[in-house]
Enzyme design. Structure first.
Site, PDB file in Angstrom:
ATOM      1  N   GLU A 293       1.309  -1.295  -0.413  1.00 59.97           N
ATOM      2  CA  GLU A 293      -0.200   0.545   0.243  1.00 59.97           C
ATOM      3  C   GLU A 293       0.497   1.333   0.145  1.00 59.97           C
ATOM      4  O   GLU A 293       0.307   2.265  -0.716  1.00 59.97           O
ATOM      5  CB  GLU A 293      -1.218   0.070   1.433  1.00 59.97           C
ATOM      6  CG  GLU A 293      -2.032   1.140   0.800  1.00 59.97           C
ATOM      7  CD  GLU A 293      -3.001   1.327   0.350  1.00 59.97           C
ATOM      8  OE1 GLU A 293      -3.839   0.384   0.073  1.00 59.97           O
ATOM      9  OE2 GLU A 293      -2.241   2.087  -0.458  1.00 59.97           O
ATOM     10  N   ASP A 297       1.291   3.862  -2.910  1.00 61.82           N
ATOM     11  CA  ASP A 297       1.019   5.704  -2.950  1.00 61.82           C
ATOM     12  C   ASP A 297       2.286   5.959  -3.725  1.00 61.82           C
ATOM     13  O   ASP A 297       1.446   7.396  -3.975  1.00 61.82           O
ATOM     14  CB  ASP A 297       0.231   5.775  -1.542  1.00 61.82           C
ATOM     15  CG  ASP A 297      -1.316   4.896  -1.392  1.00 61.82           C
ATOM     16  OD1 ASP A 297      -1.497   4.894  -2.287  1.00 61.82           O
ATOM     17  OD2 ASP A 297      -1.707   4.529  -0.043  1.00 61.82           O
ATOM     18  N   SER A 502      -7.045   1.865  -3.743  1.00 60.69           N
ATOM     19  CA  SER A 502      -6.128   2.296  -3.232  1.00 60.69           C
ATOM     20  C   SER A 502      -4.451   2.681  -4.574  1.00 60.69           C
ATOM     21  O   SER A 502      -4.149   3.848  -3.725  1.00 60.69           O
ATOM     22  CB  SER A 502      -5.227   2.039  -2.635  1.00 60.69           C
ATOM     23  OG  SER A 502      -5.795   1.598  -1.827  1.00 60.69           O
TER      24      SER A 502
END
Ligand SMILES: *[C@@H]1O[C@H](CO)[C@@H](O)[C@H](O)[C@H]1NC(C)=O
Ligand SMILES: *[C@@H]1O[C@H](CO)[C@@H](O)[C@H](O)[C@H]1NC(C)=O
Ligand SMILES: *[C@@H]1O[C@H](CO)[C@@H](O)[C@H](O)[C@H]1NC(C)=O
Length: 587
Positions: A293, A297, A502
């Site tokens: 994650e 990002d 995400s």
């Protein structure tokens, strides 16, 4: 003690005081019908009444409707106060709890023999005590609950009471009823695959609508730059910053970022990001671990926005709390308190967050509190984006009371958040099936979206087909969308394909940060809270491209066929659509 002495001497004062804030009778302040799904009471475990607990009592703020109106005005293009963001001192002056609110709660605590300390902004009170004493203060019984998925135990209660006269002074006392959902707050990554799943049939330079045909099956920074039309924009260093939120012990890795940039943006300098630890969070560099994650990002914000400084905010805390420690270790309030205490120079103008929870698993009082603080960020001139979630209309589509209902995602449903759904493909760009969307059961529909959403509800078959499963008066989400499927990401040194909203939130946030960069360089204000602008100026001028095909899927069979179709105008899969930077820049 000394209060009652005083009262004996001045009986008239007694009447006055008890009229204003009678300390009896106690009335239930908050109650859950049962433990949230996924949690079960453990009857053979008793709670040690001597266990220390830190109660946080949040006081009711003043002028909340006035503050919200001011926020909407300063965010609505054409309004005379558009762009007049506030300083935190101004915001605090508006919202600070009334002195009599603070005094009433403090006198209750003192009358019960508690000492307390007021937070630095006078908006909450901390009481350090034991479970046993908290039980008598709140006329409740703490119990042990076990999470069926993780096997972890927490100490919580299903209901607690506060003197009736204080109900209008208190808006939240925790830890009490806040459990955190089954898998706690979730990262909105759906799937990670090895790039070998791709058929390498796009060796030629075939273009689809000006975008490399390979972007049909997997996404690189170049795909997004071409698709959302910011390839030719060269951001320059200014006061502008882009914030990326990290929770759940996810740490963005410099080493993976530099490998990613080397492969996908060969001309980019070896840029990196800053990391700010919050509440004991860490900035660990441990390249061999799977921080999917965090790497996703930061790789997509840095690659699109460089040289705009990127800051990774690493907040510790993870509900549910481990074992029998009753204290809430809840990350959003900690993170928001930290952010709202930043100076204007330190504050990023755009923040992206790729985490969320099923709305019904967070107590409504807590959701309202978090949402209000996100609104304060908006009033400071910050655009706050959250991914919408990866379960289409809902994961298992069962409500708290066991009924079949679509399940919205929080904080995506907070009206002061810009919620980002997912798309896939380039010609045409379609809704991706996992993209979460729908209607809040906690927040009413804000005016800025009422016309777009009403026109969806009155014209689309889905709105009728599913009418028993969603709350037609609720805040509708997502607001906008961006690509969310098969993003190339370096994780632990290797290229992986990552899917989920995400990916969509950082992709959209990077575009907003470029718009902010351009505005700030031209001496204009940052965009701040985006939604009133998105639903008017941005769509009217086609700065948002409508996505009109594709369908979401969800509910794991409990509601057969459940899913929303993307359609002309706003829809609960792709919102208003995806960005066109070349238009947004000049609005
Ligand atoms: C890029 O910078 C990072 C952090 O400063 C460093 O660890 C890495 O080795 C550098 N990579 C290259 C290719 O220079
Ligand atoms: C707020 O910021 C000030 C100055 O940067 C700092 O001294 C203080 O500890 C901060 N307070 C909180 C609660 O973070
Ligand atoms: C529907 O949403 C409204 C807020 O718009 C809320 O007051 C109401 O309780 C919700 N209904 C249900 C069944 O959750």
């Amino acid at each position: 003690m000394h209060i009652s002495k005083l009262l004996l001497i001045f009986p008239a004062f007694l009447i006055g005081l008890s009229d204003a804030h009678p300390l009896t009778p106690y009335r239930t302040f908050e109650a859950l019908p049962s433990a949230p799904r996924g949690w079960e009471e453990v009857s053979d475990k008793t709670v040690d009444l001597a266990t220390p607990i830190k109660l946080r009592i949040h006081l009711v703020q003043q002028n909340v409707p006035q503050f919200e109106k001011a926020l909407l005005d300063m965010s609505t293009p054409g309004h005379s106060s558009y762009g007049n963001h506030m300083s935190q001192d101004q915001i605090d002056d508006i919202l600070r709890p009334h002195e009599s609110t603070t005094a009433a709660v403090k006198s209750w605590l003192e009358s019960q023999g508690f000492s307390d300390s007021l937070s630095f902004k006078n908006d909450w009170i901390v009481v350090s005590t034991t479970i046993g004493k908290a039980e008598s203060l709140l006329q409740t019984k703490y119990k042990v609950f076990r999470n069926s998925e993780t096997g972890k135990n927490v100490v919580r209660t299903l209901s607690y009471s506060v003197p009736q006269g204080l109900h209008s002074s208190v808006d939240l006392i925790q830890p009490t009823t806040l459990f955190g959902s089954t898998s706690a707050m979730k990262s909105t990554i759906l799937k990670v695959e090895d790039p070998s799943v791709l058929k390498s049939s796009f060796a030629s330079k075939v273009k689809l609508g000006g975008v490399d045909a390979a972007c049909q099956s997997s996404i690189t920074p170049e795909c997004l730059a071409n698709l959302y039309k910011y390839k030719d924009y060269k951001p320059v260093l200014s006061k502008n910053k882009l914030g990326v939120n990290g929770f759940l012990e996810q740490y963005a890795q410099n080493d993976d970022l530099s490998k990613f940039l080397k492969k996908y943006i060969p001309n980019a300098k070896n840029v990196t990001f800053a990391c700010t630890p919050i509440n004991g969070g860490k900035c660990t560099q441990h390249p061999s671990e799977d921080f999917t994650e965090a790497n996703l990002d930061i790789q997509y914000t840095v690659s699109a926005s460089n040289p705009i400084p990127n800051i990774y905010y690493s907040t510790a805390g993870r509900p549910p709390v481990i074992d029998l420690d009753p204290n809430t270790n809840e990350p959003y309030l900690e993170w928001l308190e930290y952010m709202l205490n930043l100076s204007d120079e330190e504050m990023p103008q755009t923040i992206t967050t790729s985490y969320g929870d099923n709305e019904h698993t967070v107590p409504q009082s807590y959701a309202i509190k978090v949402c209000n603080m996100i609104g304060q960020l908006g009033a400071r001139g910050v655009s706050v984006l959250f991914s919408s979630g990866d379960s289409g209309p809902g994961d298992d589509c069962t409500s708290k009371d066991g009924k079949k209902r679509f399940v919205p995602t929080f904080p995506a449903t907070c009206p002061f958040v810009t919620s980002v759904g997912g798309t896939v493909g380039v010609e045409p760009e379609k809704a991706v099936s996992f993209s979460s969307g729908g209607f809040s059961n906690y927040f009413a529909r804000p005016d800025y979206q009422s016309s777009a959403v009403d026109s969806y509800l009155s014209s689309q078959a889905d709105a009728t087909t599913y009418k028993n499963y969603y709350n037609a008066s609720g805040r509708a989400f997502p607001d906008i969308s961006a690509q969310g499927s098969r993003f190339h990401v370096f994780v632990g040194g290797y290229d992986q394909l990552v899917s989920g909203t995400s990916a969509s939130s950082p992709a959209f946030a990077a575009v907003i940060s470029l718009v902010n960069n351009d505005r700030i360089c031209k001496g204009k204000k940052p965009l701040g809270f985006l939604n009133p602008w998105l639903y008017t100026t941005a769509i009217q001028s086609k700065g948002i491209v409508d996505i009109t095909s594709g369908t979401s899927r969800g509910c794991s069979g409990s509601i057969p066929g459940a899913g929303w179709k993307a359609t002309t105008g706003w829809d609960p899969v792709t919102g208003l659509g995806t960005p066109d930077f070349s238009v947004l820049k000049d609005l």
